[in-house]
Scaffold this active site. Sequence first.
Site, PDB file in Angstrom:
ATOM      1  N   HIS A 159       0.845  -1.213   0.000  1.00 57.72           N
ATOM      2  CA  HIS A 159       0.000   0.000   0.000  1.00 57.72           C
ATOM      3  C   HIS A 159       0.882   1.266   0.000  1.00 57.72           C
ATOM      4  CE1 HIS A 159      -3.102   2.751   1.494  1.00 57.72           C
ATOM      5  NE2 HIS A 159      -3.984   1.790   1.701  1.00 57.72           N
ATOM      6  N   GLU A 261      -0.908   1.444  -5.343  1.00 60.58           N
ATOM      7  CA  GLU A 261      -0.676   0.193  -4.616  1.00 60.58           C
ATOM      8  C   GLU A 261      -0.614  -1.007  -5.557  1.00 60.58           C
ATOM      9  OE1 GLU A 261      -3.738   0.042  -1.539  1.00 60.58           O
ATOM     10  OE2 GLU A 261      -3.844   2.219  -1.629  1.00 60.58           O
TER      11      GLU A 261
HETATM   12  O1  TA6 Z   1      -6.161   1.554  -0.313  1.00 60.31           O
HETATM   13  C1  TA6 Z   1      -7.167   2.478  -0.144  1.00 60.31           C
HETATM   14  C2  TA6 Z   1      -7.806   2.256   1.206  1.00 60.31           C
HETATM   15  O2  TA6 Z   1      -8.370   0.974   1.295  1.00 60.31           O
HETATM   16  C3  TA6 Z   1      -8.805   3.376   1.445  1.00 60.31           C
HETATM   17  O3  TA6 Z   1     -10.144   2.967   1.347  1.00 60.31           O
HETATM   18  C4  TA6 Z   1      -8.407   3.909   2.750  1.00 60.31           C
HETATM   19  O4  TA6 Z   1      -9.245   4.451   3.607  1.00 60.31           O
HETATM   20  C5  TA6 Z   1      -7.028   3.470   2.962  1.00 60.31           C
HETATM   21  O5  TA6 Z   1      -6.826   2.324   2.237  1.00 60.31           O
HETATM   22  C6  TA6 Z   1      -6.328   3.547   4.255  1.00 60.31           C
HETATM   23  O6  TA6 Z   1      -6.791   2.538   5.094  1.00 60.31           O
HETATM   24  P1  TA6 Z   1      -6.382   2.506   6.603  1.00 60.31           P
HETATM   25  O7  TA6 Z   1      -7.007   1.283   7.183  1.00 60.31           O
HETATM   26  O8  TA6 Z   1      -4.877   2.422   6.622  1.00 60.31           O
HETATM   27  O9  TA6 Z   1      -6.872   3.787   7.216  1.00 60.31           O
END
Ligand code: TA6
Length: 289
Positions: A159, A261
């Site tokens: 990510h 990602e």
């Molecule tokens: O990758 C995008 C995502 O899934 C978003 O929907 C988002 O809110 C983010 O990741 C971050 O997630 P987190 O659980 O680290 O706050």
Amino acid sequence: MNNPDCVSSVRIEAGPGKLPVVVVENALCRCTVALHGAHVLSYAPRGGRELFFLSEKSDFADRLPIRGGVPVCWPWFSAHPEHPEWPKHGFARLTAWELTEVKHLADGSDQLTLVLPDAACGKCGLKPMLKVTAGALLSVDLTTVNASSAPVSFSAALHSYYAVGAISQIRVEGLAGKRFIDTLDNTMHEQAGAILFDRETDRIYPDSAEECVIVDPRFGRRIRVSKRGSRSTVVWNPWIAKSKAMPDFGDEEYHRMVCVETANVRDDARTLAPGEEHTLGFTVAVETL
Ligand code: TA6
């Protein structure tokens, strides 16, 4: 483990929140990786600018995710499909991994191998291993082995939070013509041209194995992300309201980051037969504009 002390360019020190951090400092780059989550925190090629965004409000503590760098989302992405009460993005990012090997490679880069202890994997049947190769380029490879006696499905994402000069000035190339799911309202669209940012953006591009390029005129650089074993690409910027709602993210920090990602999520989730393994990975090259 090869003692990191044997490789003079690699050492372990206490990082933010006193979490142990592996520091790689060789002739080609500087890179730091927290054992917590096997989380790449930073990488800069020698004489170059930092590649990753790391929030000034991030937590650095057991059972909490780090905001920025490269979180390892595994063995599920977002909410677990059958257990929405389980931690979002899986458990791999919430606990300490072990550094099992350090190698200095012939091209001058250093390669770290990290594994998640069996106790942390619980009954999921899968075992992950992360290799981080830090040199003139940065490579991150997540290998998942099915150590159980039955087929197991999983999804995953590396990510990455990239640092950008100004979100409204960058573009992400490489996904033109691809279909995407806008996860804000679960609608399907087709990408016209490069991705530009002027609002909250949270998208999954299924069936997208191609290279992505972040073009950043303010930082005068092009970040080239090439992927291995990845069919999905997730692109995210929280914009104004979501930034304010996240306690571990500054209200104005959305200007300075974009997530691109390397992933296999939703219909691109993988199923491994007993003994089978799969590697999801990316290599980043930074070029001057
Ligand atoms: O990758 C995008 C995502 O899934 C978003 O929907 C988002 O809110 C983010 O990741 C971050 O997630 P987190 O659980 O680290 O706050």
